[in-house]
Design a protein around this motif. Structure first.
Motif, mmCIF file in Angstrom:
data_model
loop_
_atom_site.group_PDB
_atom_site.id
_atom_site.type_symbol
_atom_site.label_atom_id
_atom_site.label_comp_id
_atom_site.label_asym_id
_atom_site.label_seq_id
_atom_site.Cartn_x
_atom_site.Cartn_y
_atom_site.Cartn_z
ATOM 1 N N GLY A 198 47.063 35.679 33.415
ATOM 2 C CA GLY A 198 47.651 34.396 34.382
ATOM 3 C C GLY A 198 46.635 34.274 35.487
ATOM 4 O O GLY A 198 46.299 33.290 35.672
ATOM 5 N N TYR A 199 46.298 35.457 36.054
ATOM 6 C CA TYR A 199 45.089 35.389 37.055
ATOM 7 C C TYR A 199 43.881 34.685 36.687
ATOM 8 O O TYR A 199 43.371 33.834 37.233
ATOM 9 C CB TYR A 199 44.676 36.737 37.590
ATOM 10 N N GLU A 200 43.493 34.903 35.253
ATOM 11 C CA GLU A 200 42.152 34.222 34.701
ATOM 12 C C GLU A 200 42.625 32.950 34.849
ATOM 13 O O GLU A 200 41.501 32.262 34.975
ATOM 14 C CB GLU A 200 41.990 34.982 33.191
ATOM 15 N N LYS A 201 43.660 32.378 34.303
ATOM 16 C CA LYS A 201 43.710 30.907 34.100
ATOM 17 C C LYS A 201 43.716 30.328 35.608
ATOM 18 O O LYS A 201 43.481 29.178 35.619
ATOM 19 C CB LYS A 201 45.364 30.771 33.599
ATOM 20 N N VAL A 202 44.644 30.908 36.560
ATOM 21 C CA VAL A 202 44.595 30.522 38.048
ATOM 22 C C VAL A 202 42.875 30.505 38.396
ATOM 23 O O VAL A 202 42.716 29.256 38.958
ATOM 24 C CB VAL A 202 45.451 31.190 38.806
ATOM 25 N N HIS A 203 42.459 31.411 38.093
ATOM 26 C CA HIS A 203 40.891 31.381 38.596
ATOM 27 C C HIS A 203 40.225 30.280 38.019
ATOM 28 O O HIS A 203 39.311 29.696 38.700
ATOM 29 C CB HIS A 203 40.419 32.801 38.414
ATOM 30 N N SER A 204 40.236 30.195 36.807
ATOM 31 C CA SER A 204 39.423 29.118 36.186
ATOM 32 C C SER A 204 39.928 27.713 36.673
ATOM 33 O O SER A 204 39.249 26.776 36.770
ATOM 34 C CB SER A 204 39.826 29.201 34.735
#
Length: 313
Positions: A109-115
């Motif tokens: 989820g963090y990776e998606k938010v970061h992207s």
């Protein structure tokens, strides 16, 4: 002899009655389990449509069917029985496995938010002679494999949570609930994904001149709204991934779980606000945990890369 046979038949009848009464609880337990895994289901639904983007529209339903079939096999044949075996031989491991899965969901989820919020975009690479060209069939196979790998992780979480819900129930209930959850969720997720993927085609078909103007208007609205809908679905899926991952971890750690329970009790007079506050806190906590895990993963990768380079020299 006759008396013994009648006694045996009475015992069998009593066992059948107990089993039937126990199975009456299965629909309730399935509904309860489905509610607990709703966040993961939303995320699974939001993630899957991207795997057919850019492929032949005529192959979309076939690709979704392939993913759905493998997802059902994984849940019913591998993950469900694995949950039952772990629950019987090593039940103490299950909460920790759930927490590891929750941490993975927070990381993803963090990776998606970061992207989403990242300002830096890598320039598109210019084609070179070294680039490997693959056929549409190979691309389809690669996409299906990638989708199944992602689904396997989410399915493992679903089946683990499903087992945790019925861990204290009779074995026949556990088997019935796990199998029912596997079938119901697979059909629900991939049926809805198929509807999303083909919504453009449905809208275009409805927009044809041969239909009533109202039908045409609805069709055009479907086509126009799908890009925004898919974007919103992606945001919802990311939020669901973060809050579910954080909730799984919080549930396994009393010092986090009790404050959340206290918050719910404090806002019990306004259930909607209590739910929203809990979700927001968990989602933010999921982002923070995901960021920490991402930093650790990055550090481990850099150390591993440095060690590899030293060995190479």
């Amino acid at each position: 002899m006759a008396t013994g046979l009648l006694a045996l038949l009475d015992d069998v009848s009593a066992l059948v009655k107990v089993s039937a009464a126990s199975l009456d609880d299965v629909p309730t337990q399935v509904a309860k389990t489905t509610g607990k895994v709703s966040g993961i289901v939303i995320d699974d639904t939001a993630v899957t449509p991207k795997y057919v983007v850019g492929l032949d529209p005529k192959r979309e339903l076939s690709i979704i069917f392939q993913i759905a079939k493998k997802s059902l096999i994984n849940k019913a044949i591998f993950l469900g029985p694995a949950a039952l075996l772990l629950g019987y031989f090593a039940p103490a491991i299950i909460p920790y496995l759930l927490m590891v899965g929750g941490a993975f969901l927070c990381f993803e989820g963090y990776e998606k938010v970061h992207s989403m919020f990242s300002k830096t975009h890598k320039p598109t690479a210019e084609p070179t002679e070294d680039m490997v060209v693959i056929t549409p069939q190979e691309l389809e196979k690669e996409r299906v494999g990638s989708a199944v790998r992602t689904d396997f992780i989410l399915s493992a979480e679903i089946m683990a949570i499903a087992y945790a819900t019925v861990a204290n129930s009779p074995l026949i209930n556990q088997i019935a609930v796990l199998l029912s959850v596997a079938i119901f969720i697979t059909i629900a997720v991939y049926g809805f994904v198929a509807l999303i993927v083909k919504a453009d085609d449905i809208g275009l078909h409805m927009a044809q001149d041969k239909y009533h103007p109202t039908t045409q208007k609805i069709g055009r609205s479907i086509v126009k709204s799908m890009p925004s809908f898919l974007t919103i679905l992606g945001y919802v899926g990311t939020a669901a991934m973060l809050w579910v991952g954080a909730e799984i971890i919080a549930h396994g750690l009393p010092f986090l779980h009790h404050p959340l329970e206290n918050l719910e009790h404090a806002l019990s007079g306004i259930p909607a606000l209590a739910w929203l506050a809990k979700v927001v806190i968990l989602a933010l906590g999921g982002v923070l945990l995901g960021a920490v895990i991402a930093k650790l993963v990055s550090l481990v990768r850099s150390l591993f890369k440095g060690s590899t380079e030293k060995v190479a020299h």
